[in-house]
Write a protein that holds these residues in place. Structure first.
Motif, PDB file in Angstrom:
ATOM      1  N   HIS A   1      -2.694   0.275  -5.734  1.00 19.24           N
ATOM      2  CA  HIS A   1      -2.028   1.489  -6.205  1.00 19.24           C
ATOM      3  C   HIS A   1      -3.007   2.647  -6.417  1.00 19.24           C
ATOM      4  N   GLN A   2      -4.267   2.357  -6.611  1.00 25.46           N
ATOM      5  CA  GLN A   2      -5.226   3.419  -6.893  1.00 25.46           C
ATOM      6  C   GLN A   2      -5.849   3.929  -5.598  1.00 25.46           C
ATOM      7  N   MET A   3      -5.846   5.259  -5.432  1.00 24.63           N
ATOM      8  CA  MET A   3      -6.301   5.880  -4.199  1.00 24.63           C
ATOM      9  C   MET A   3      -7.821   6.008  -4.131  1.00 24.63           C
ATOM     10  N   ARG A   4      -8.476   6.030  -5.263  1.00 24.49           N
ATOM     11  CA  ARG A   4      -9.942   6.147  -5.349  1.00 24.49           C
ATOM     12  C   ARG A   4     -10.451   7.401  -4.621  1.00 24.49           C
TER      13      ARG A   4
ATOM     14  N   VAL B   1       5.905   9.591   2.329  1.00 22.17           N
ATOM     15  CA  VAL B   1       5.328   9.164   3.595  1.00 22.17           C
ATOM     16  C   VAL B   1       5.057   7.663   3.525  1.00 22.17           C
ATOM     17  N   GLU B   2       4.994   7.038   4.679  1.00 23.36           N
ATOM     18  CA  GLU B   2       4.779   5.596   4.730  1.00 23.36           C
ATOM     19  C   GLU B   2       3.323   5.266   4.443  1.00 23.36           C
ATOM     20  N   GLN B   3       3.122   4.169   3.720  1.00 27.88           N
ATOM     21  CA  GLN B   3       1.788   3.683   3.393  1.00 27.88           C
ATOM     22  C   GLN B   3       1.662   2.236   3.893  1.00 27.88           C
ATOM     23  N   GLU B   4       0.556   1.918   4.519  1.00 28.68           N
ATOM     24  CA  GLU B   4       0.342   0.533   4.948  1.00 28.68           C
ATOM     25  C   GLU B   4       0.116  -0.355   3.726  1.00 28.68           C
ATOM     26  N   VAL B   5       0.806  -1.474   3.687  1.00 34.51           N
ATOM     27  CA  VAL B   5       0.631  -2.441   2.605  1.00 34.51           C
ATOM     28  C   VAL B   5      -0.075  -3.669   3.175  1.00 34.51           C
ATOM     29  N   PRO B   6      -1.302  -3.954   2.768  1.00 34.60           N
ATOM     30  CA  PRO B   6      -2.017  -5.119   3.289  1.00 34.60           C
ATOM     31  C   PRO B   6      -1.259  -6.417   3.031  1.00 34.60           C
ATOM     32  N   GLU B   7      -1.476  -7.394   3.889  1.00 34.79           N
ATOM     33  CA  GLU B   7      -0.731  -8.654   3.789  1.00 34.79           C
ATOM     34  C   GLU B   7      -0.936  -9.343   2.445  1.00 34.79           C
TER      35      GLU B   7
ATOM     36  N   LEU C   1       4.054  -2.430 -12.166  1.00 35.43           N
ATOM     37  CA  LEU C   1       3.257  -2.562 -10.949  1.00 35.43           C
ATOM     38  C   LEU C   1       4.142  -2.971  -9.769  1.00 35.43           C
ATOM     39  N   VAL C   2       5.009  -3.936 -10.011  1.00 37.22           N
ATOM     40  CA  VAL C   2       5.914  -4.415  -8.966  1.00 37.22           C
ATOM     41  C   VAL C   2       6.916  -3.323  -8.594  1.00 37.22           C
ATOM     42  N   GLY C   3       7.470  -2.649  -9.586  1.00 35.12           N
ATOM     43  CA  GLY C   3       8.443  -1.596  -9.321  1.00 35.12           C
ATOM     44  C   GLY C   3       7.866  -0.457  -8.515  1.00 35.12           C
ATOM     45  N   ASP C   4       6.646  -0.052  -8.828  1.00 39.70           N
ATOM     46  CA  ASP C   4       6.044   1.032  -8.057  1.00 39.70           C
ATOM     47  C   ASP C   4       5.742   0.609  -6.633  1.00 39.70           C
ATOM     48  N   LEU C   5       5.337  -0.649  -6.444  1.00 40.46           N
ATOM     49  CA  LEU C   5       5.080  -1.107  -5.080  1.00 40.46           C
ATOM     50  C   LEU C   5       6.382  -1.176  -4.279  1.00 40.46           C
ATOM     51  N   GLN C   6       7.464  -1.593  -4.922  1.00 39.86           N
ATOM     52  CA  GLN C   6       8.749  -1.563  -4.223  1.00 39.86           C
ATOM     53  C   GLN C   6       9.066  -0.145  -3.749  1.00 39.86           C
ATOM     54  N   ARG C   7       8.795   0.849  -4.582  1.00 34.63           N
ATOM     55  CA  ARG C   7       9.070   2.231  -4.206  1.00 34.63           C
ATOM     56  C   ARG C   7       8.151   2.702  -3.071  1.00 34.63           C
ATOM     57  N   VAL C   8       6.898   2.282  -3.106  1.00 38.16           N
ATOM     58  CA  VAL C   8       5.988   2.610  -2.002  1.00 38.16           C
ATOM     59  C   VAL C   8       6.545   2.062  -0.686  1.00 38.16           C
ATOM     60  N   ILE C   9       7.120   0.879  -0.737  1.00 36.84           N
ATOM     61  CA  ILE C   9       7.655   0.233   0.469  1.00 36.84           C
ATOM     62  C   ILE C   9       8.981   0.865   0.898  1.00 36.84           C
ATOM     63  N   GLU C  10       9.864   1.129  -0.056  1.00 39.88           N
ATOM     64  CA  GLU C  10      11.240   1.515   0.281  1.00 39.88           C
ATOM     65  C   GLU C  10      11.451   3.020   0.403  1.00 39.88           C
TER      66      GLU C  10
ATOM     67  N   GLU D   1      -0.770   6.288  -8.688  1.00 43.31           N
ATOM     68  CA  GLU D   1      -1.487   7.205  -7.809  1.00 43.31           C
ATOM     69  C   GLU D   1      -0.927   7.180  -6.389  1.00 43.31           C
ATOM     70  N   ARG D   2      -0.769   6.004  -5.822  1.00 44.06           N
ATOM     71  CA  ARG D   2      -0.369   5.920  -4.418  1.00 44.06           C
ATOM     72  C   ARG D   2       1.042   6.474  -4.209  1.00 44.06           C
ATOM     73  N   ARG D   3       1.942   6.165  -5.123  1.00 42.47           N
ATOM     74  CA  ARG D   3       3.315   6.660  -4.956  1.00 42.47           C
ATOM     75  C   ARG D   3       3.372   8.172  -5.136  1.00 42.47           C
ATOM     76  N   SER D   4       2.637   8.703  -6.096  1.00 43.34           N
ATOM     77  CA  SER D   4       2.651  10.158  -6.272  1.00 43.34           C
ATOM     78  C   SER D   4       2.021  10.853  -5.072  1.00 43.34           C
ATOM     79  N   TYR D   5       0.971  10.253  -4.511  1.00 51.27           N
ATOM     80  CA  TYR D   5       0.345  10.815  -3.314  1.00 51.27           C
ATOM     81  C   TYR D   5       1.325  10.826  -2.145  1.00 51.27           C
ATOM     82  N   ALA D   6       1.996   9.699  -1.920  1.00 54.24           N
ATOM     83  CA  ALA D   6       2.935   9.593  -0.800  1.00 54.24           C
ATOM     84  C   ALA D   6       4.092  10.571  -0.959  1.00 54.24           C
ATOM     85  N   THR D   7       4.534  10.781  -2.197  1.00 57.25           N
ATOM     86  CA  THR D   7       5.618  11.721  -2.457  1.00 57.25           C
ATOM     87  C   THR D   7       5.177  13.153  -2.178  1.00 57.25           C
ATOM     88  N   ALA D   8       4.002  13.520  -2.673  1.00 53.10           N
ATOM     89  CA  ALA D   8       3.507  14.878  -2.454  1.00 53.10           C
ATOM     90  C   ALA D   8       3.250  15.158  -0.982  1.00 53.10           C
TER      91      ALA D   8
END
Length: 225
Positions: free
Chosen positions: A26-29, A198-204, A181-190, A139-146
């Motif tokens: 979730h952290q963009m660093r 924007v779409e973000q690659e989610v590592p396996e 953590l799980v809820g935000d990752l679901q949003r990153v995916i969906e 961080e990742r979800r806010s970045y993808a949204t912006a």
């Protein structure tokens, strides 16, 4: 729980390892550099306001927007609204009132971005670069949204520099943090499928950790399918 602090006892070692993978994802660093404006994204976490104030005092931007109304998880903590309480906290930390713009209506991350953009435009500010300050796992979800809603600006992300263990201690509810953590990752995916981000690659390994925590019942922050 072997090798764990007391705050982690309700979570198994495997679940905690899964949570750490997702936390790191979730952290963009992003490397921080001066920006035209910052936007502090409202939430239950006053650390967002503290971090925004610290970055302002470090000279990274001349003006900031605090954005956020209320939600079921923040109404009792911030009864006057997230942005209002953030502003009040930042003032106590030395941020001058004339450096803070207020956006008190947003009810989700998309609103945070679009309403803050309008508040800035109303003030005659049309930034080329924006620093988004959020909870560490947002961080990742806010970045993808912006990137979806404001693609012409250079977007960087920042958050309170905490490890997962320390963040759990600061919130005081380990299950809630893992649920988020799980809820935000679901949003990153969906959300990209819905046009929200924007779409973000989610590592396996991150996706496997996500599925493990779903199966284990860390689901209170999921959106409806």
């Amino acid at each position: 729980m072997t090798g764990s602090t007391d705050i982690q006892q309700a979570v198994t070692d495997e679940q905690w390892a899964n949570a750490r993978l997702i936390w790191g994802y979730h952290q963009m660093r992003h490397e921080l550099r001066p920006a035209d404006v910052a936007i502090g994204l409202g939430s239950h976490d006053l650390g967002v306001a503290t971090t925004t104030a610290e970055l302002y005092r470090a000279g990274l931007f001349p003006v900031l927007v605090f954005t956020g109304g209320n939600s079921p998880t923040t109404a009792s903590r911030f009864p006057r609204g997230e942005a209002v309480h953030y502003r009040e906290h930042a003032l106590t930390l030395g941020v001058p009132a004339d450096a803070i713009l207020l956006e008190p209506r947003a009810g989700n991350t998309g609103h945070n971005i679009t309403y803050s953009r309008q508040v800035l435009a109303d003030a005659g500010i049309f930034p080329a670069s924006v620093l988004l300050v959020s909870k560490p796992y947002m961080e990742r979800r806010s970045y993808a949204t912006a990137r979806k809603l404001w693609p012409e600006v250079d977007v960087r992300c920042a958050s309170e520099p905490l490890e997962l263990d320390d963040y759990v201690k600061s919130i005081g509810d380990e299950k809630l943090v893992l649920d988020m953590l799980v809820g935000d990752l679901q949003r990153v995916i969906e959300y990209p499928k819905l046009g929200f981000a924007v779409e973000q690659e989610v590592p396996e390994d991150v996706y496997a950790a996500y599925e493990n925590l779903l199966t284990a019942g860390f689901t209170s922050r999921l959106i409806a399918p």
